[in-house]
Design a protein around this motif. Structure first.
Motif, PDB file in Angstrom:
ATOM      1  N   SER A 191       0.835  -1.198   0.000  1.00 46.62           N
ATOM      2  CA  SER A 191       0.000   0.000   0.000  1.00 46.62           C
ATOM      3  C   SER A 191       0.870   1.249   0.000  1.00 46.62           C
ATOM      4  CB  SER A 191      -0.907  -0.002   1.230  1.00 46.62           C
ATOM      5  OG  SER A 191      -0.136   0.229   2.395  1.00 46.62           O
ATOM      6  N   ASN A 192       0.232   2.357  -0.313  1.00 49.42           N
ATOM      7  CA  ASN A 192       0.938   3.631  -0.284  1.00 49.42           C
ATOM      8  C   ASN A 192       1.488   3.911   1.110  1.00 49.42           C
ATOM      9  OD1 ASN A 192       0.221   3.851  -2.930  1.00 49.42           O
ATOM     10  ND2 ASN A 192      -1.140   5.596  -2.673  1.00 49.42           N
ATOM     11  N   ASP A 193       0.741   3.522   2.137  1.00 52.88           N
ATOM     12  CA  ASP A 193       1.204   3.730   3.511  1.00 52.88           C
ATOM     13  C   ASP A 193       2.467   2.923   3.794  1.00 52.88           C
ATOM     14  OD1 ASP A 193      -0.908   5.452   4.007  1.00 52.88           O
ATOM     15  OD2 ASP A 193      -2.167   3.888   4.908  1.00 52.88           O
ATOM     16  N   GLU A 194       2.526   1.695   3.281  1.00 56.07           N
ATOM     17  CA  GLU A 194       3.715   0.863   3.489  1.00 56.07           C
ATOM     18  C   GLU A 194       4.936   1.466   2.810  1.00 56.07           C
ATOM     19  OE1 GLU A 194       2.074  -3.664   3.899  1.00 56.07           O
ATOM     20  OE2 GLU A 194       1.992  -2.744   1.918  1.00 56.07           O
ATOM     21  N   ILE A 195       4.737   1.996   1.611  1.00 55.21           N
ATOM     22  CA  ILE A 195       5.853   2.591   0.880  1.00 55.21           C
ATOM     23  C   ILE A 195       6.281   3.889   1.548  1.00 55.21           C
ATOM     24  CG2 ILE A 195       6.616   3.499  -1.349  1.00 55.21           C
ATOM     25  CD1 ILE A 195       6.202   0.414  -1.150  1.00 55.21           C
ATOM     26  N   THR A 196       5.321   4.681   1.989  1.00 52.90           N
ATOM     27  CA  THR A 196       5.653   5.917   2.705  1.00 52.90           C
ATOM     28  C   THR A 196       6.425   5.596   3.977  1.00 52.90           C
ATOM     29  OG1 THR A 196       3.680   6.981   1.808  1.00 52.90           O
ATOM     30  CG2 THR A 196       4.679   7.999   3.751  1.00 52.90           C
ATOM     31  N   LYS A 197       6.020   4.549   4.676  1.00 49.20           N
ATOM     32  CA  LYS A 197       6.735   4.121   5.883  1.00 49.20           C
ATOM     33  C   LYS A 197       8.156   3.680   5.516  1.00 49.20           C
ATOM     34  CE  LYS A 197       6.531   0.817   9.685  1.00 49.20           C
ATOM     35  NZ  LYS A 197       5.891  -0.374  10.208  1.00 49.20           N
ATOM     36  N   ALA A 198       8.297   2.945   4.420  1.00 46.39           N
ATOM     37  CA  ALA A 198       9.621   2.492   3.973  1.00 46.39           C
ATOM     38  C   ALA A 198      10.508   3.679   3.618  1.00 46.39           C
ATOM     39  CB  ALA A 198       9.477   1.553   2.780  1.00 46.39           C
ATOM     40  N   ILE A 199       9.922   4.715   3.021  1.00 45.87           N
ATOM     41  CA  ILE A 199      10.682   5.926   2.693  1.00 45.87           C
ATOM     42  C   ILE A 199      11.166   6.586   3.976  1.00 45.87           C
ATOM     43  CG2 ILE A 199      10.484   8.280   1.776  1.00 45.87           C
ATOM     44  CD1 ILE A 199       8.582   7.091  -0.379  1.00 45.87           C
ATOM     45  N   ASN A 200      10.292   6.717   4.955  1.00 44.09           N
ATOM     46  CA  ASN A 200      10.638   7.395   6.209  1.00 44.09           C
ATOM     47  C   ASN A 200      11.638   6.609   7.044  1.00 44.09           C
ATOM     48  OD1 ASN A 200       8.935   9.538   5.611  1.00 44.09           O
ATOM     49  ND2 ASN A 200       7.198   8.592   6.633  1.00 44.09           N
ATOM     50  N   GLU A 201      11.567   5.287   6.983  1.00 42.38           N
ATOM     51  CA  GLU A 201      12.433   4.449   7.815  1.00 42.38           C
ATOM     52  C   GLU A 201      13.706   4.001   7.099  1.00 42.38           C
ATOM     53  OE1 GLU A 201      10.029   1.242   9.238  1.00 42.38           O
ATOM     54  OE2 GLU A 201       8.900   2.545  10.601  1.00 42.38           O
ATOM     55  N   GLY A 202      13.801   4.291   5.810  1.00 44.78           N
ATOM     56  CA  GLY A 202      14.990   3.881   5.069  1.00 44.78           C
ATOM     57  C   GLY A 202      15.021   2.393   4.768  1.00 44.78           C
ATOM     58  N   ASP A 203      13.861   1.787   4.553  1.00 49.87           N
ATOM     59  CA  ASP A 203      13.760   0.366   4.236  1.00 49.87           C
ATOM     60  C   ASP A 203      14.090   0.173   2.753  1.00 49.87           C
ATOM     61  OD1 ASP A 203      13.108  -2.274   3.803  1.00 49.87           O
ATOM     62  OD2 ASP A 203      11.105  -2.138   4.681  1.00 49.87           O
ATOM     63  N   CYS A 204      15.370   0.064   2.463  1.00 51.68           N
ATOM     64  CA  CYS A 204      15.827   0.013   1.073  1.00 51.68           C
ATOM     65  C   CYS A 204      15.331  -1.213   0.331  1.00 51.68           C
ATOM     66  CB  CYS A 204      17.347   0.077   1.026  1.00 51.68           C
ATOM     67  SG  CYS A 204      17.999   1.651   1.606  1.00 51.68           S
ATOM     68  N   ASN A 210       9.115   9.456  -5.403  1.00 54.37           N
ATOM     69  CA  ASN A 210       9.595   9.643  -4.033  1.00 54.37           C
ATOM     70  C   ASN A 210      10.399   8.434  -3.562  1.00 54.37           C
ATOM     71  OD1 ASN A 210       8.417  12.150  -3.872  1.00 54.37           O
ATOM     72  ND2 ASN A 210       6.618  11.447  -2.764  1.00 54.37           N
ATOM     73  N   ALA A 211       9.936   7.235  -3.910  1.00 54.68           N
ATOM     74  CA  ALA A 211      10.643   6.011  -3.530  1.00 54.68           C
ATOM     75  C   ALA A 211      12.015   5.959  -4.202  1.00 54.68           C
ATOM     76  CB  ALA A 211       9.818   4.788  -3.895  1.00 54.68           C
ATOM     77  N   LYS A 212      12.083   6.312  -5.485  1.00 52.71           N
ATOM     78  CA  LYS A 212      13.372   6.323  -6.201  1.00 52.71           C
ATOM     79  C   LYS A 212      14.318   7.343  -5.591  1.00 52.71           C
ATOM     80  CE  LYS A 212      11.730   4.732 -10.677  1.00 52.71           C
ATOM     81  NZ  LYS A 212      11.505   5.042 -12.086  1.00 52.71           N
ATOM     82  N   ASN A 213      13.801   8.529  -5.280  1.00 51.50           N
ATOM     83  CA  ASN A 213      14.642   9.567  -4.671  1.00 51.50           C
ATOM     84  C   ASN A 213      15.154   9.126  -3.304  1.00 51.50           C
ATOM     85  OD1 ASN A 213      14.348  11.297  -6.842  1.00 51.50           O
ATOM     86  ND2 ASN A 213      12.609  12.367  -5.948  1.00 51.50           N
ATOM     87  N   ALA A 214      14.284   8.534  -2.510  1.00 49.25           N
ATOM     88  CA  ALA A 214      14.688   8.070  -1.178  1.00 49.25           C
ATOM     89  C   ALA A 214      15.746   6.985  -1.284  1.00 49.25           C
ATOM     90  CB  ALA A 214      13.476   7.563  -0.399  1.00 49.25           C
ATOM     91  N   LEU A 215      15.547   6.047  -2.205  1.00 52.72           N
ATOM     92  CA  LEU A 215      16.514   4.971  -2.366  1.00 52.72           C
ATOM     93  C   LEU A 215      17.874   5.519  -2.785  1.00 52.72           C
ATOM     94  CD1 LEU A 215      16.890   1.942  -2.179  1.00 52.72           C
ATOM     95  CD2 LEU A 215      16.293   1.781  -4.588  1.00 52.72           C
ATOM     96  N   SER A 216      17.885   6.479  -3.686  1.00 52.14           N
ATOM     97  CA  SER A 216      19.164   7.058  -4.101  1.00 52.14           C
ATOM     98  C   SER A 216      19.800   7.846  -2.961  1.00 52.14           C
ATOM     99  CB  SER A 216      18.992   7.937  -5.346  1.00 52.14           C
ATOM    100  OG  SER A 216      18.199   9.053  -5.059  1.00 52.14           O
ATOM    101  N   ARG A 217      18.973   8.476  -2.124  1.00 49.41           N
ATOM    102  CA  ARG A 217      19.489   9.204  -0.958  1.00 49.41           C
ATOM    103  C   ARG A 217      20.126   8.253   0.046  1.00 49.41           C
ATOM    104  NH1 ARG A 217      14.840  11.908  -0.466  1.00 49.41           N
ATOM    105  NH2 ARG A 217      14.145  10.623   1.253  1.00 49.41           N
TER     106      ARG A 217
END
Length: 114
Positions: free
Chosen positions: A26-39, A59-66
């Motif tokens: 879900s979008n919530d799971e991905i948002t949580k992964a972005i916030n927690e750094g779950d690569c 946002n997920a791609k940007n977070a992963l690259s970060r």
């Protein structure tokens, strides 16, 4: 023969349903992964962004690259030289901290912070 049919059927089911598990996030799971750094979750999510929220995928791609990229701001502190303050903690502490960190690390911290 029966075992081969069962294995082939299981392989077919895994092949068919594995991609669906990527969409079940879900979008919530991905948002949580972005916030927690779950690569791991982010990597799985961006493998196939077909039919997904494009903003969330970006946002997920940007977070992963970060999370996986090198931090250029921290690079200026990497001199490959021991800081003089660490060198002044004493040879006994700096050598023993690697052999018995539980015992010597608190002493090193106290020495560095005073």
């Amino acid at each position: 023969m029966k075992r081969k049919i069962v294995c082939a059927t299981l392989l077919l089911l895994i092949t068919l349903y594995a991609p669906l598990s990527l969409f079940s996030q879900s979008n919530d799971e991905i948002t949580k992964a972005i916030n927690e750094g779950d690569c791991g979750t982010l990597y799985e999510f961006i493998q196939d962004t077909t039919g997904k929220d494009s903003k969330l995928a970006a946002n997920a791609k940007n977070a992963l690259s970060r999370y996986t990229g090198t931090d250029s701001a921290a690079a200026r502190f990497r001199t490959n030289k021991m800081d003089s303050r660490v060198r002044n903690t004493g040879k006994e502490l700096t050598e023993n901290v690697f052999e018995n960190p539980e015992q010597y690390l608190p002493a090193v911290v106290v020495k560095l912070t005073t």
